[in-house]
Design a protein around this motif. Structure first.
Motif, PDB file in Angstrom:
ATOM      1  N   ARG A   1     -79.740  57.794  41.044  1.00  0.00           N
ATOM      2  CA  ARG A   1     -78.708  57.225  41.883  1.00  0.00           C
ATOM      3  C   ARG A   1     -77.584  58.323  41.774  1.00  0.00           C
ATOM      4  O   ARG A   1     -77.169  58.592  40.678  1.00  0.00           O
ATOM      5  CB  ARG A   1     -78.089  55.840  41.487  1.00  0.00           C
ATOM      6  N   ALA A   2     -76.926  58.698  43.128  1.00  0.00           N
ATOM      7  CA  ALA A   2     -75.816  59.488  43.130  1.00  0.00           C
ATOM      8  C   ALA A   2     -74.597  58.940  42.523  1.00  0.00           C
ATOM      9  O   ALA A   2     -74.546  57.582  42.784  1.00  0.00           O
ATOM     10  CB  ALA A   2     -75.755  59.836  44.534  1.00  0.00           C
ATOM     11  N   ASP A   3     -73.834  59.487  41.608  1.00  0.00           N
ATOM     12  CA  ASP A   3     -72.477  59.340  41.141  1.00  0.00           C
ATOM     13  C   ASP A   3     -71.401  59.903  41.884  1.00  0.00           C
ATOM     14  O   ASP A   3     -70.402  59.638  41.429  1.00  0.00           O
ATOM     15  CB  ASP A   3     -72.465  59.114  39.707  1.00  0.00           C
ATOM     16  N   ILE A   4     -71.626  60.570  42.655  1.00  0.00           N
ATOM     17  CA  ILE A   4     -70.777  61.319  43.526  1.00  0.00           C
ATOM     18  C   ILE A   4     -70.975  61.478  45.016  1.00  0.00           C
ATOM     19  O   ILE A   4     -72.169  61.109  45.416  1.00  0.00           O
ATOM     20  CB  ILE A   4     -70.136  62.802  43.100  1.00  0.00           C
ATOM     21  N   GLN A   5     -70.115  61.628  45.913  1.00  0.00           N
ATOM     22  CA  GLN A   5     -70.477  61.718  47.259  1.00  0.00           C
ATOM     23  C   GLN A   5     -71.102  62.944  47.504  1.00  0.00           C
ATOM     24  O   GLN A   5     -70.931  64.064  46.996  1.00  0.00           O
ATOM     25  CB  GLN A   5     -69.034  61.819  48.212  1.00  0.00           C
ATOM     26  N   VAL A   6     -72.131  63.002  48.300  1.00  0.00           N
ATOM     27  CA  VAL A   6     -72.991  64.080  48.768  1.00  0.00           C
ATOM     28  C   VAL A   6     -73.033  64.048  50.102  1.00  0.00           C
ATOM     29  O   VAL A   6     -72.546  63.309  50.972  1.00  0.00           O
ATOM     30  CB  VAL A   6     -74.265  63.885  48.361  1.00  0.00           C
ATOM     31  N   HIS A   7     -73.583  65.393  50.764  1.00  0.00           N
ATOM     32  CA  HIS A   7     -73.767  65.649  52.183  1.00  0.00           C
ATOM     33  C   HIS A   7     -75.051  65.533  52.496  1.00  0.00           C
ATOM     34  O   HIS A   7     -75.735  65.962  51.592  1.00  0.00           O
ATOM     35  CB  HIS A   7     -73.138  66.951  52.580  1.00  0.00           C
ATOM     36  N   PRO A   8     -75.746  65.277  53.624  1.00  0.00           N
ATOM     37  CA  PRO A   8     -77.162  65.215  53.871  1.00  0.00           C
ATOM     38  C   PRO A   8     -77.763  66.614  53.830  1.00  0.00           C
ATOM     39  O   PRO A   8     -78.945  66.661  53.260  1.00  0.00           O
ATOM     40  CB  PRO A   8     -77.175  64.853  55.372  1.00  0.00           C
ATOM     41  N   ILE A   9     -77.140  67.744  53.845  1.00  0.00           N
ATOM     42  CA  ILE A   9     -77.657  69.094  53.707  1.00  0.00           C
ATOM     43  C   ILE A   9     -76.797  69.666  52.313  1.00  0.00           C
ATOM     44  O   ILE A   9     -75.910  69.573  51.980  1.00  0.00           O
ATOM     45  CB  ILE A   9     -76.979  69.842  54.649  1.00  0.00           C
TER      46      ILE A   9
ATOM     47  N   GLY B   1     -75.483  71.166  49.386  1.00  0.00           N
ATOM     48  CA  GLY B   1     -74.530  72.052  48.910  1.00  0.00           C
ATOM     49  C   GLY B   1     -73.391  72.126  49.963  1.00  0.00           C
ATOM     50  O   GLY B   1     -72.244  72.960  49.753  1.00  0.00           O
ATOM     51  N   LEU B   2     -73.494  71.392  51.176  1.00  0.00           N
ATOM     52  CA  LEU B   2     -72.162  71.197  51.937  1.00  0.00           C
ATOM     53  C   LEU B   2     -71.256  70.428  51.673  1.00  0.00           C
ATOM     54  O   LEU B   2     -71.709  69.231  50.740  1.00  0.00           O
ATOM     55  CB  LEU B   2     -72.579  70.890  53.338  1.00  0.00           C
TER      56      LEU B   2
ATOM     57  N   PRO C   1     -69.879  67.526  62.982  1.00  0.00           N
ATOM     58  CA  PRO C   1     -71.093  66.622  62.372  1.00  0.00           C
ATOM     59  C   PRO C   1     -72.152  67.699  61.625  1.00  0.00           C
ATOM     60  O   PRO C   1     -72.222  68.844  62.359  1.00  0.00           O
ATOM     61  CB  PRO C   1     -71.748  65.756  63.372  1.00  0.00           C
ATOM     62  N   SER C   2     -72.971  67.451  60.910  1.00  0.00           N
ATOM     63  CA  SER C   2     -74.071  67.920  60.480  1.00  0.00           C
ATOM     64  C   SER C   2     -73.481  69.428  59.750  1.00  0.00           C
ATOM     65  O   SER C   2     -72.505  69.561  59.385  1.00  0.00           O
ATOM     66  CB  SER C   2     -75.257  68.251  61.149  1.00  0.00           C
ATOM     67  N   ALA C   3     -74.345  70.398  60.100  1.00  0.00           N
ATOM     68  CA  ALA C   3     -73.940  71.865  59.686  1.00  0.00           C
ATOM     69  C   ALA C   3     -72.811  72.441  60.817  1.00  0.00           C
ATOM     70  O   ALA C   3     -71.941  73.531  60.274  1.00  0.00           O
ATOM     71  CB  ALA C   3     -75.079  72.862  59.429  1.00  0.00           C
TER      72      ALA C   3
ATOM     73  N   PHE D   1     -92.387  76.839  57.510  1.00  0.00           N
ATOM     74  CA  PHE D   1     -91.282  76.767  58.346  1.00  0.00           C
ATOM     75  C   PHE D   1     -89.798  76.717  57.742  1.00  0.00           C
ATOM     76  O   PHE D   1     -88.668  76.411  58.211  1.00  0.00           O
ATOM     77  CB  PHE D   1     -91.399  75.386  59.298  1.00  0.00           C
ATOM     78  N   ALA D   2     -90.003  76.345  56.449  1.00  0.00           N
ATOM     79  CA  ALA D   2     -88.865  76.153  55.589  1.00  0.00           C
ATOM     80  C   ALA D   2     -87.650  77.205  55.431  1.00  0.00           C
ATOM     81  O   ALA D   2     -86.308  76.845  55.445  1.00  0.00           O
ATOM     82  CB  ALA D   2     -89.067  75.797  54.353  1.00  0.00           C
ATOM     83  N   ALA D   3     -87.976  78.418  55.822  1.00  0.00           N
ATOM     84  CA  ALA D   3     -86.988  79.611  56.012  1.00  0.00           C
ATOM     85  C   ALA D   3     -85.703  79.208  56.864  1.00  0.00           C
ATOM     86  O   ALA D   3     -84.866  79.938  56.774  1.00  0.00           O
ATOM     87  CB  ALA D   3     -87.743  80.892  55.937  1.00  0.00           C
ATOM     88  N   ALA D   4     -86.395  78.789  57.962  1.00  0.00           N
ATOM     89  CA  ALA D   4     -85.397  78.435  59.105  1.00  0.00           C
ATOM     90  C   ALA D   4     -84.624  77.218  59.168  1.00  0.00           C
ATOM     91  O   ALA D   4     -83.804  76.903  60.011  1.00  0.00           O
ATOM     92  CB  ALA D   4     -86.093  78.804  60.371  1.00  0.00           C
ATOM     93  N   LEU D   5     -85.036  76.297  58.136  1.00  0.00           N
ATOM     94  CA  LEU D   5     -84.614  74.926  57.943  1.00  0.00           C
ATOM     95  C   LEU D   5     -83.416  74.613  57.057  1.00  0.00           C
ATOM     96  O   LEU D   5     -83.089  75.285  56.071  1.00  0.00           O
ATOM     97  CB  LEU D   5     -85.825  74.163  57.480  1.00  0.00           C
ATOM     98  N   ARG D   6     -82.319  73.896  57.705  1.00  0.00           N
ATOM     99  CA  ARG D   6     -81.481  73.554  56.711  1.00  0.00           C
ATOM    100  C   ARG D   6     -81.726  72.156  56.053  1.00  0.00           C
ATOM    101  O   ARG D   6     -81.545  72.100  55.062  1.00  0.00           O
ATOM    102  CB  ARG D   6     -80.099  73.222  57.784  1.00  0.00           C
ATOM    103  N   THR D   7     -82.379  71.307  56.809  1.00  0.00           N
ATOM    104  CA  THR D   7     -82.681  69.873  56.143  1.00  0.00           C
ATOM    105  C   THR D   7     -83.608  69.137  57.012  1.00  0.00           C
ATOM    106  O   THR D   7     -83.593  69.515  58.387  1.00  0.00           O
ATOM    107  CB  THR D   7     -81.693  69.109  55.874  1.00  0.00           C
ATOM    108  N   MET D   8     -84.564  68.454  56.601  1.00  0.00           N
ATOM    109  CA  MET D   8     -85.406  67.572  57.310  1.00  0.00           C
ATOM    110  C   MET D   8     -85.229  66.218  57.176  1.00  0.00           C
ATOM    111  O   MET D   8     -85.017  65.793  56.095  1.00  0.00           O
ATOM    112  CB  MET D   8     -86.592  67.701  57.307  1.00  0.00           C
ATOM    113  N   GLU D   9     -84.931  65.455  58.073  1.00  0.00           N
ATOM    114  CA  GLU D   9     -84.711  63.956  58.026  1.00  0.00           C
ATOM    115  C   GLU D   9     -85.742  63.103  58.496  1.00  0.00           C
ATOM    116  O   GLU D   9     -86.241  63.351  59.550  1.00  0.00           O
ATOM    117  CB  GLU D   9     -83.381  63.426  58.735  1.00  0.00           C
TER     118      GLU D   9
END
Length: 414
Positions: free
Chosen positions: A237-245, A247-248, A276-278, A307-315
């Motif tokens: 469980r996260a104990d700090i705020q996080v971004h969907p991507i 490292g952001l 929003p987003s990146a 395909f991951a090299a061009a990907l920031r995130t997948m939802e």
């Protein structure tokens, strides 16, 4: 003129902003080609035209709540970020929201934009009334139950300019949001259906930096200060705020850690006051049957190196089925596979091609407002059986084909 992401240069720079419905009717009836534009968050050419672009931002209508009928008439150009606080102030709420509250109500509904939740339909599924200027210049109204209503709202803007929508509302509620991090993909694939149903709205984010791990799973639960998860599926469980991507800066993301807040401050992933987003990105999204989820996730992981090299995130999200004629969710419970890419289309194109190849066995339908490649008239004809009915309706409302553009022609929709 360009769209929000800058990947679409519009064919016309002729943008009109009529101040009244009557001015809009005159503009439509005298323009050989016309399309409505909202907040320009579409990544595809759905809005483009060689003629006149129309914005309804100056029509100036307020949100009108009909408490007895539990609906609200909202201006087409209003964003969800503008509408939601008005509803909340009167004690009402929407059933769901998309990741971004920055988008216009009419534009989101016209393209099949959605939130998440196994029991939650897309945003257009809660529209119960529409007012629009058709290609004839007439002001057209329709309501749920009308024979043509299945083609009036989620229409890609290809028969008229929407001026107002009536949206079903419900009593206001609160939402708590929790995030679980670093979950083994094998565990997720095995338990995917129970995970997707573990809260009112659920989203999974994967970057494939480690193909064996789901970076984060976001659980949004109504009416609680915490999300009572039965287990963490091997994650933490996260104990700090996080971004969907990964490292952001998390300040752009809506509040987590279980603290409850108004529905419109938790159901989106991003706050309206932040980009929003990146921000600098392209987006694609494909919809497959929800019951294929346990196969889809390993397939994506197994070929993520393509395909991951061009990907920031997948939802990964879910959307309930509906019966709108051009809806990507028509007739099937849906799993959404959303890719946020880098902004360089030269590197994104081959990655997108590989992603489409991975999903092809699962009968994907693309999001009309996002970037896709190998889908054409034959695919639309085989996937959307109500397309002939929609074409008949559109030709009746727009006999001069004012709202036809290359996008809908290439797909055989008009």
């Amino acid at each position: 003129m360009r769209n929000w992401a800058g990947n679409v240069d519009y064919s016309s720079a002729d943008l009109r902003t009529p101040a009244t419905v009557e001015e809009l009717q005159e503009l439509v009836s005298t323009s050989p080609r016309v399309r409505a534009t909202g907040t320009r968050h579409s990544f595809s050419g759905v809005v483009d035209t060689s003629g006149v672009l129309v914005s309804t931002t100056r029509l100036g209508r307020a949100v009108e709540i009909d408490e007895a009928r539990e609906l609200a008439w909202v201006p087409a150009a209003a964003t969800y970020a503008q509408v939601a606080p008005v509803l909340e102030g009167a004690g009402w709420a929407l059933h769901n929201m998309a990741s971004l509250p920055h988008i216009s109500v009419a534009g989101a509904c016209a393209t099949g934009t959605h939130g998440s939740g196994v029991g939650n339909g897309c945003l257009a599924s809660r529209v119960v009334g529409v007012e629009a200027v058709a290609g004839t210049g007439e002001l057209v109204t329709g309501g749920a139950g009308d024979p043509d209503f299945g083609g009036l709202v989620l229409s890609l803007g290809s028969w008229g300019v929407t001026t107002r929508l009536a949206v079903a509302v419900e009593p206001s509620y609160t939402v708590g949001q929790e995030v679980v991090l670093d979950v083994p993909l094998t565990s997720v694939a095995r338990e995917i259906q129970s995970i997707l149903a573990a809260a009112y709205s659920v989203s999974l984010f994967l970057s494939f930096r480690d193909p064996a791990v789901v970076d984060s799973m976001w659980f949004k639960q109504r009416g609680t200060d915490g999300v009572p998860l039965e287990g963490l599926w091997g994650g933490r469980r996260a104990d700090i705020q996080v971004h969907p991507i990964v490292g952001l800066d998390p300040h752009a993301a809506t509040n987590q850690l279980g603290s409850s807040g108004p529905w419109f401050e938790r159901l989106p992933h991003f706050k309206p006051s932040f980009t929003p987003s990146a921000g600098d990105e392209l987006q694609s999204e494909f919809f497959v049957p929800r019951d294929a989820a346990s196969e889809v996730l390993p397939a994506l992981s197994g070929r993520s190196g393509e395909f991951a090299a061009a990907l920031r995130t997948m939802e990964i999200r879910t959307i309930a089925s509906d019966e709108m004629w051009l809806s990507p969710f028509q007739g099937r419970e849906t799993l959404a596979v959303h890719a946020t890419w880098t902004s360089d289309f030269d590197s994104v194109r081959p990655a997108l091609q590989r992603l489409e190849d991975v999903l092809r066995p699962f009968e994907p339908r693309p999001h009309w407002g996002k970037v896709f490649l190998d889908f054409d008239k034959d695919w639309v004809a085989s996937t959307y059986p109500e397309t002939p009915k929609y074409r008949e309706l559109a030709e009746r409302l727009d006999p001069e084909r004012r709202f036809v553009n290359t996008f809908v022609e290439d797909l055989g929709i008009r």
